[in-house]
Write a protein that holds these residues in place. Sequence first.
Motif, PDB file in Angstrom:
ATOM      1  N   ASN A  41       0.827  -1.207   0.000  1.00 24.51           N
ATOM      2  CA  ASN A  41       0.000   0.000   0.000  1.00 24.51           C
ATOM      3  C   ASN A  41       0.863   1.259   0.000  1.00 24.51           C
ATOM      4  N   GLU A  42       0.309   2.297  -0.566  1.00 24.02           N
ATOM      5  CA  GLU A  42       1.030   3.559  -0.735  1.00 24.02           C
ATOM      6  C   GLU A  42       1.393   4.201   0.606  1.00 24.02           C
ATOM      7  N   SER A  43       0.519   4.092   1.587  1.00 24.74           N
ATOM      8  CA  SER A  43       0.797   4.755   2.868  1.00 24.74           C
ATOM      9  C   SER A  43       2.037   4.166   3.544  1.00 24.74           C
ATOM     10  N   TYR A  44       2.208   2.861   3.476  1.00 23.46           N
ATOM     11  CA  TYR A  44       3.394   2.231   4.062  1.00 23.46           C
ATOM     12  C   TYR A  44       4.639   2.621   3.270  1.00 23.46           C
ATOM     13  N   ALA A  45       4.557   2.634   1.948  1.00 25.11           N
ATOM     14  CA  ALA A  45       5.695   3.041   1.118  1.00 25.11           C
ATOM     15  C   ALA A  45       6.084   4.486   1.426  1.00 25.11           C
ATOM     16  N   SER A  46       5.091   5.348   1.596  1.00 26.71           N
ATOM     17  CA  SER A  46       5.360   6.749   1.919  1.00 26.71           C
ATOM     18  C   SER A  46       6.001   6.882   3.294  1.00 26.71           C
ATOM     19  N   GLU A  47       5.542   6.082   4.229  1.00 26.88           N
ATOM     20  CA  GLU A  47       6.120   6.104   5.579  1.00 26.88           C
ATOM     21  C   GLU A  47       7.610   5.750   5.538  1.00 26.88           C
TER      22      GLU A  47
END
Length: 137
Positions: A41-47
């Motif tokens: 997911n994008e949120s984990y990658a962004s984190e």
Amino acid sequence: MTTIPLYRPVGEQEMILILESGCKKFPPRLEWQPIFYPVLNESYASEIAEKWNTRDEAGNYLGFVTKFEVPEEIMNQYTTQNVGARNHNELWVPAEEVENFNDEIVGDIEVIRVFVGNEFKESVNTEINNLISKLQN
């Protein structure tokens, strides 16, 4: 064919190699890296890109979030691991299978976000500087 989006946070060096491939593949893993792990997911990658890559001197304090798609049946060939919080899910691809995995990417690897750390020094790579300008505006 059903495709599944995956995300991969990368620093400057890995991003340069992705750009050199025409945004078609990820570079081979280094000797000490047994697993290639795109995230689900994008949120984990962004984190990861924001909290880790922007503090990494080797990546010039840059964190890029890439997005790409693979066929669902390819994704299902690999193990998904949860490595922390509920959304910290990674697809674990053995290092020796990265080239075959790259062959299954549908379309291009897109850069969807960039995070710039406080100690970032302008890149010697024009494409990197252009990506930063494009994604920060």
